[in-house]
Write an enzyme that holds these catalytic residues in place. Structure first.
Site, short mmCIF file in Angstrom:
data_model
loop_
_atom_site.label_atom_id
_atom_site.label_comp_id
_atom_site.label_asym_id
_atom_site.label_seq_id
_atom_site.Cartn_x
_atom_site.Cartn_y
_atom_site.Cartn_z
N HIS A 229 3.35 2.67 -0.66
CA HIS A 229 2.48 1.87 -1.51
C HIS A 229 3.30 0.91 -2.37
O HIS A 229 3.50 1.13 -3.56
CB HIS A 229 1.60 2.77 -2.38
CG HIS A 229 0.54 3.49 -1.63
ND1 HIS A 229 0.64 4.84 -1.30
CD2 HIS A 229 -0.64 3.06 -1.10
CE1 HIS A 229 -0.44 5.21 -0.62
NE2 HIS A 229 -1.22 4.15 -0.48
N ASN A 230 3.77 -0.14 -1.75
CA ASN A 230 4.59 -1.13 -2.43
C ASN A 230 4.09 -2.54 -2.08
O ASN A 230 3.05 -2.70 -1.44
CB ASN A 230 6.06 -0.95 -2.03
CG ASN A 230 6.24 -0.88 -0.52
OD1 ASN A 230 5.61 -1.61 0.24
ND2 ASN A 230 7.10 0.03 -0.06
N ALA A 231 4.83 -3.55 -2.49
CA ALA A 231 4.40 -4.94 -2.30
C ALA A 231 4.36 -5.32 -0.83
O ALA A 231 3.55 -6.18 -0.42
CB ALA A 231 5.32 -5.88 -3.07
N VAL A 232 5.20 -4.71 0.00
CA VAL A 232 5.19 -5.03 1.43
C VAL A 232 3.88 -4.53 2.06
O VAL A 232 3.29 -5.21 2.91
CB VAL A 232 6.41 -4.41 2.14
CG1 VAL A 232 6.42 -4.79 3.62
CG2 VAL A 232 7.70 -4.85 1.47
N HIS A 233 3.44 -3.34 1.64
CA HIS A 233 2.14 -2.86 2.12
C HIS A 233 1.02 -3.80 1.70
O HIS A 233 0.12 -4.10 2.50
CB HIS A 233 1.88 -1.45 1.57
CG HIS A 233 0.46 -0.99 1.72
ND1 HIS A 233 -0.11 -0.73 2.95
CD2 HIS A 233 -0.51 -0.74 0.79
CE1 HIS A 233 -1.37 -0.35 2.78
NE2 HIS A 233 -1.63 -0.35 1.48
N HIS A 269 -5.08 -4.62 -4.10
CA HIS A 269 -5.87 -3.40 -3.89
C HIS A 269 -5.12 -2.12 -4.24
O HIS A 269 -5.75 -1.09 -4.48
CB HIS A 269 -6.34 -3.33 -2.43
CG HIS A 269 -5.29 -2.85 -1.47
ND1 HIS A 269 -4.23 -3.63 -1.07
CD2 HIS A 269 -5.13 -1.65 -0.87
CE1 HIS A 269 -3.47 -2.93 -0.24
NE2 HIS A 269 -3.99 -1.74 -0.10
N ASP A 270 -3.79 -2.14 -4.26
CA ASP A 270 -3.00 -0.95 -4.64
C ASP A 270 -2.09 -1.25 -5.82
O ASP A 270 -1.04 -0.62 -5.98
CB ASP A 270 -2.17 -0.46 -3.46
CG ASP A 270 -2.94 0.50 -2.56
OD1 ASP A 270 -3.87 1.16 -3.07
OD2 ASP A 270 -2.64 0.57 -1.35
N ASP A 379 -6.77 -1.89 5.07
CA ASP A 379 -5.97 -0.94 4.29
C ASP A 379 -5.37 0.16 5.16
O ASP A 379 -4.27 0.65 4.88
CB ASP A 379 -6.85 -0.34 3.19
CG ASP A 379 -6.06 0.50 2.20
OD1 ASP A 379 -4.84 0.25 2.05
OD2 ASP A 379 -6.65 1.40 1.58
N GLN A 430 -0.14 12.05 11.74
CA GLN A 430 -0.68 10.80 12.24
C GLN A 430 -1.79 11.01 13.27
O GLN A 430 -2.78 10.29 13.28
CB GLN A 430 0.45 9.95 12.86
CG GLN A 430 1.40 9.38 11.83
CD GLN A 430 0.68 8.54 10.79
OE1 GLN A 430 -0.07 7.62 11.10
NE2 GLN A 430 0.90 8.87 9.52
#
Length: 509
Positions: A229-233, A269-270, A379, A430
């Site tokens: 959950h970072n800026a790349v996501h 969104h995150d 998402d 997964q």
């Protein structure tokens, strides 16, 4: 690294020390203000931060200044004057040791957080420079001559990034490569490009400086210490959202307002995600869980943080107040839809509309609902990407789960499901996620938008699921082969013979 401080509210009858009043970022704020009320320009000082306060529950004033997050709780008096001071001792929320650990420091390396504020500011400035400019400045400071012209290297990096942006609508878009080419500024660069591509900057008369500042602050507020959950996501979700907005069913029906809202929701969104899930915040009695009454805790936090940045940068201050408030509300509606605990509610409603064939995209509420579903798909679309990309995301999100489990073990908490690295593998996590969450959602999305992209996503998901299944079988086979061999070796060392030669009774005894 940004550090979060929770400070007590200063009593009204206590004089404020002069050294507090003189600190940069001190601010006066009235508790009568509301989340959806227009901010008073006099209340915004020259600082880097955001304000978010919901007077409907009157439980908190959320202020970020200079990369620090300050939370003031139980603010019931009107016209309370709040001053920030890093030297204050944080309140103790309960006796549990974890609660004295800020979530922004959960995954930080030892000693990393001991740097001064000036060094933190310097790191943020360097991140906004291109890689070659930073390298150039470093060489000059060390007295090393620059052998290659700087502008050539910059143009080369920028040129590759621009080439990638020309194919931003390709589902195989490699956001990891793009992030490297933009020196960690993929979210800013991608979102700015898409807003320009749709002509939204000119159409809504957005101030370029305010817009750029808003996007930079959004990117800064994602915690890059989080594996997932970072800026790349956020950039990856924004790119996926653009792909969905380009789908024929949506492209011919959505308004410019819908597109602007969808892109901003994807990018934010995150926002400020702590790297742990909602049950963790609830069982540790985290202040965010208390603030949002254990309901969509993270999503509310993301939404309020985004509204705070919009208001601080005054990005929509030129629009009528009613339009700005409606945009904030609808932005929240989109972000709140990403709450995975409400997945079945949205999916059932979507399935019902498709069964009755009564989705009318000329209806504003129906378009908004479709935007919610599109953002939900964007998402969790990682299992629908090509294997090379999907595998990286799977490893990242699983590592974030496991890091949470490690923290829970450290503080003697019950380990959350899927967070125990000793009891789970990436493959089984997964496969279960695809089977019970992703497949049902994307199957309904394919019913709504039966396009080439939908079939491509379903195809990738089937292949990825089979790949994880194959890896699981290989790991199981290796474990079974290694198990007896290891046991035989141990027994041979202990008793001079293999376990097969030991009588059954001896084994039981």
């Amino acid at each position: 690294m940004e550090v979060c401080y929770q400070l007590p509210v200063l009593p009204l009858d206590r004089p404020v020390p002069k050294h507090v009043l003189s600190r940069r970022g001190a601010i006066s704020f009235s508790s009568s203000s509301s989340l959806f009320g227009a901010p008073d320009p006099r209340q915004l000082s020259q600082r880097r931060g955001a304000i978010s306060y919901d007077s409907s529950d009157q439980t908190a004033l959320y202020i970020r200044m200079l990369g620090a997050c300050v939370v003031f709780k139980e603010l019931f008096a009107r016209d309370v004057r709040v001053r920030s001071q890093v030297g204050f001792e944080p309140e103790r929320r309960s006796s549990h040791p974890y609660l004295r650990i800020d979530f922004r420091t959960l995954h930080t390396r030892l000693g990393y957080g001991s740097s001064s504020d000036s060094s933190g500011t310097e790191r943020r400035v360097h991140r906004l420079l291109s890689f070659q400019r930073y390298l150039h400045s470093s060489r000059l400071l060390r007295g090393i001559s620059q052998q290659i012209p700087l502008h050539i290297l910059d143009e080369d990096y920028n040129g590759q990034a621009q080439c990638m942006l020309e194919k931003v609508g390709n589902w195989n878009f490699d956001i990891f490569l793009f992030d490297r080419l933009t020196n960690g500024n993929s979210l800013v660069t991608l979102t700015f490009h898409l807003l320009n591509k749709y002509g939204l900057v000119e159409l809504f008369q957005l101030d370029m400086v305010k817009l750029w500042r808003f996007l930079v602050m959004v990117q800064e507020d994602y915690h890059n210490d989080n594996p997932y959950h970072n800026a790349v996501h956020a950039a990856d979700v924004t790119q996926a959202m653009y792909c969905f907005l380009q789908e024929p069913m949506l492209a011919k029906s959505l308004t410019s307002y819908d597109i602007l809202l969808g892109l901003l929701a994807a990018a934010t969104h995150d926002l400020g995600h702590p790297g742990v899930n909602q049950p963790f915040l609830i069982k540790t009695d985290h202040y965010l869980a208390t603030l949002y009454r254990n309901t969509s805790v993270l999503e509310n936090h993301h939404w309020k943080s985004a509204v705070g940045l919009l208001r601080e940068t005054r990005l929509f201050s030129h629009l009528p107040a009613e339009d700005s408030l409606n945009m904030e509300r609808e932005l929240g509606s989109l972000i709140l839809a990403t709450d995975i605990s409400r997945q079945n509610d949205y999916l059932s409603r979507f399935r019902m509309h498709l069964d009755k064939e009564n989705l009318c995209l000329s209806n504003a509420s129906h378009r908004h609902f479709v935007l919610q579903m599109a953002l939900k798909c964007a998402d969790i679309c990682n299992p629908c990407r090509p294997w090379e990309l999907s595998k990286q995301w799977s490893e990242r999100v699983t590592e974030e789960f496991f890091q949470q489990g490690d923290i829970e073990k450290k503080h003697k908490l019950e380990v959350s499901p899927l967070c125990d690295r000793e009891a789970n593998t990436i493959g089984n996590i997964q496969i279960g996620f695809m089977s019970y969450v992703v497949e049902p959602l994307f199957a309904e999305w394919a019913r709504f938008s039966d396009s080439r992209l939908s079939q491509t996503m379903l195809g990738h998901m089937g292949l990825n699921k089979a790949s994880w299944g194959g890896l699981q079988q290989e790991q199981t086979a290796v474990s079974e082969e290694a198990g007896p061999s290891a046991t035989d070796a141990e027994n041979a060392v202990a008793g001079g013979s293999s376990s097969k030669e030991i009588p059954q009774g001896s084994l039981e005894s």
